[in-house]
Design an enzyme around this catalytic site. Structure first.
Site, PDB file in Angstrom:
ATOM      1  N   LEU A  95     -17.979   2.453  73.991  1.00 41.54           N
ATOM      2  CA  LEU A  95     -19.139   3.067  74.618  1.00 41.54           C
ATOM      3  C   LEU A  95     -19.854   3.875  73.540  1.00 41.54           C
ATOM      4  O   LEU A  95     -19.213   4.435  72.642  1.00 41.54           O
ATOM      5  CB  LEU A  95     -18.736   4.006  75.759  1.00 41.54           C
ATOM      6  CG  LEU A  95     -18.170   3.379  77.037  1.00 41.54           C
ATOM      7  CD1 LEU A  95     -17.766   4.484  78.018  1.00 41.54           C
ATOM      8  CD2 LEU A  95     -19.171   2.438  77.688  1.00 41.54           C
ATOM      9  N   ASP A  96     -21.181   3.953  73.616  1.00 38.93           N
ATOM     10  CA  ASP A  96     -21.924   4.814  72.718  1.00 38.93           C
ATOM     11  C   ASP A  96     -21.373   6.234  72.779  1.00 38.93           C
ATOM     12  O   ASP A  96     -20.884   6.668  73.828  1.00 38.93           O
ATOM     13  CB  ASP A  96     -23.403   4.875  73.133  1.00 38.93           C
ATOM     14  CG  ASP A  96     -24.155   3.597  72.825  1.00 38.93           C
ATOM     15  OD1 ASP A  96     -23.616   2.746  72.099  1.00 38.93           O
ATOM     16  OD2 ASP A  96     -25.294   3.468  73.320  1.00 38.93           O
ATOM     17  N   MET A  97     -21.523   6.945  71.685  1.00 43.59           N
ATOM     18  CA  MET A  97     -21.049   8.328  71.636  1.00 43.59           C
ATOM     19  C   MET A  97     -21.603   9.150  72.802  1.00 43.59           C
ATOM     20  O   MET A  97     -20.883   9.936  73.433  1.00 43.59           O
ATOM     21  CB  MET A  97     -21.451   8.977  70.311  1.00 43.59           C
ATOM     22  CG  MET A  97     -20.946  10.404  70.150  1.00 43.59           C
ATOM     23  SD  MET A  97     -21.557  11.219  68.652  1.00 43.59           S
ATOM     24  CE  MET A  97     -23.196  11.711  69.207  1.00 43.59           C
ATOM     25  N   ASP A  98     -22.883   8.983  73.113  1.00 43.84           N
ATOM     26  CA  ASP A  98     -23.538   9.822  74.121  1.00 43.84           C
ATOM     27  C   ASP A  98     -23.263   9.373  75.552  1.00 43.84           C
ATOM     28  O   ASP A  98     -23.629  10.073  76.498  1.00 43.84           O
ATOM     29  CB  ASP A  98     -25.047   9.842  73.878  1.00 43.84           C
ATOM     30  CG  ASP A  98     -25.404  10.508  72.557  1.00 43.84           C
ATOM     31  OD1 ASP A  98     -24.645  11.393  72.119  1.00 43.84           O
ATOM     32  OD2 ASP A  98     -26.440  10.146  71.964  1.00 43.84           O
ATOM     33  N   THR A  99     -22.659   8.207  75.733  1.00 49.92           N
ATOM     34  CA  THR A  99     -22.354   7.682  77.066  1.00 49.92           C
ATOM     35  C   THR A  99     -20.958   8.123  77.479  1.00 49.92           C
ATOM     36  O   THR A  99     -20.014   8.041  76.698  1.00 49.92           O
ATOM     37  CB  THR A  99     -22.419   6.138  77.065  1.00 49.92           C
ATOM     38  OG1 THR A  99     -23.704   5.729  76.593  1.00 49.92           O
ATOM     39  CG2 THR A  99     -22.188   5.570  78.455  1.00 49.92           C
TER      40      THR A  99
END
Length: 221
Positions: free
Chosen positions: A64-68
């Protein structure tokens, strides 16, 4: 800013173990934590390195993306890693996300089909490219609309798993995800201190028994 220049701010939130057995873990990744180590030497703190302190054989299967924030499956041995990776590669898994986006989405449901590729001069950004891009398909359904705050809550079902697919697809139809530093305009970016994107469900087949596992991580926003 390139991927190698970026230094992730510290993430103090813990990883939550949602379910486990001898083959794999279902975990809830907090927003702001990398899935795997970054290129910069300062970016070694991540989901897999934290988990390996308690589960030395843990192997990353997907990201998952860091911000997700949200649910991920992590393999605990090589056989499980191979089997789970194959399910993702062959699109045998099912995933859904919750997002809050800018504006009032008119249609109750729909699909976004725009081919994506890396925007090489501006990595890690992606871009729509109808000639060289790889096929990318996202289904969406409106869960609620909040006119007084000019936003909509969506259920997103990605059929493909391209990098930044949900972020860029929604931005391209004029409804960027709130708090998205990469693709949202300034107004949408300022409407949330974090990216309002959460991986809520993940369905896959158990790597040993073949049983359908239906993982769920409640949305925190």
């Amino acid at each position: 800013m390139t991927g190698s220049d970026f230094i992730a701010p510290p993430c103090t939130e813990d990883i939550q173990i949602l379910w486990q057995d001898k083959t794999c873990l279902l975990v809830n990744k907090p927003a702001g934590l990398l899935s795997v180590p970054g290129r910069h030497p300062a970016n070694q703190d991540c989901l897999i390195s934290r988990l390996q302190q308690q589960y030395p054989s843990a192997k990353i299967v997907h990201r998952l993306d860091m911000d997700t924030s949200g649910i991920m499956v992590v393999a605990l041995n090589a056989d499980s890693h191979r089997q789970l990776s194959l399910q993702f590669e062959k699109r045998k898994t099912e995933k859904s996300y919750i997002a809050i986006v800018f504006g009032i989405v008119a249609q109750d449901k729909g699909s976004i089909e725009l081919p994506l590729m890396t925007d090489w001069p501006n990595r890690p950004l992606q871009k729509v490219d109808h000639q060289a891009g790889k096929a990318a398909l996202t289904h969406y359904q409106v869960l609620s609309r909040t006119p007084e705050q000019n936003n909509s809550r969506l259920l997103l079902t990605p059929i493909t798993g391209r990098s930044h697919q949900l972020r860029i697809h929604l931005a391209e139809i004029g409804h960027p995800i709130l708090g998205c530093d990469f693709y949202a305009h300034e107004q949408a970016r300022a409407m949330s201190p974090r990216l309002l994107l959460h991986a809520e469900t993940l369905h896959f087949h158990h790597p040993l028994t073949g049983e359908l596992i239906q993982g769920h991580s409640p949305c925190p926003f």
